[in-house]
Design a protein around this motif. Sequence first.
Motif: not given
Length: 329
Positions: A104-132
């Motif tokens: 979303i912010f990369l779009n805005i940085a590229d010139g998209a005239d967007w506004v934020v409507l709401g938050e969706a999701y927030q990470a917690a332990p072990r919800t994102t990570g590197l797997v091997t």
Amino acid sequence: MKTVRQTNTLSRRTLLAGMGAFAVSACTDSSPTSGNATPEVRDIRLGVLKVTDTAPLFVAQREGIFAKYGLEPKFVEMELTGDQRPNLETGGQADVTFDSWVTIFLNIADGADWVVLGEAYQAAPRTTGLVTAQRSRLRSVTELVNQPIGVNNKAGLGVLMTNSLLRTNGMQPAQVRYVEKSFDSLADAVAGGEVSAAWMVEPYLTRSQLDKGCVLFADTAVGPTADFPQSGYACARSFARKNPNTVRAFQQALAEAQLRALDRSLVESVLPEYISVSKNVAQLMNMGSYPSTTLPIRPQRVADLMLEQQFMSSRIDVNSRMASVNPPS
């Protein structure tokens, strides 16, 4: 993997209080449905991705929450691989879109005239990570020097969070090599030795462990990225100005749906039907949180980290990008 369940029972007072906080923080009216003007666009087009983040939207659809606020949304499935550059103007792909804050912010940085409507999701332990791979000889993050790391987007959330992990361990992002693959193919790339590690979010994280025997090597939702704001919703500023009642209705429906998502069993029930997550994965996967309030300071963390890591050349002031509509008369 340990299953963590949340079975909160929400009182009407709690629900309305949370909805009010969401609406006030997003600079909109916090009154209930009675007295609100009819949405200008009932069949609002919602751009969605099949990830855990969007589960409350499907809760809202199934439980009649959107209808309660006068909306009949049409879901538009967006691409999950690489950069998203959707057209949110009149006649474009969608009216409102979901995505990671990074995109979303990369779009805005590229010139998209967007506004934020709401938050969706927030990470917690072990919800994102590197797997091997289970047979991997990697034992510490510092051993990733000169190693290929699979990500779904070289300019995405995964790189941002992994870079932060590397720096926390005294490394520089230039010391690894990012390889772009779709989420669906990352587990195969790890198992086949094409990459030494891969960044994943749920449900892909759990799915990779069950289907390919991958193991969680490093949690990326720790340290500077603990409780990291992961994703949100945005629309074109022109859409918000032209359709203030629609924007308000969407924000109120989203707030109620996010609160309902505190009940993990409700989220689990929509994942198999709408997001192609098996019941087994839905029960085993770790989950983050669904903020029912929208506070600019949270996504600002993402924008500031993007600036620090040179994803952008100038700072985005999230507060100035919050949707602001006039209350109903």
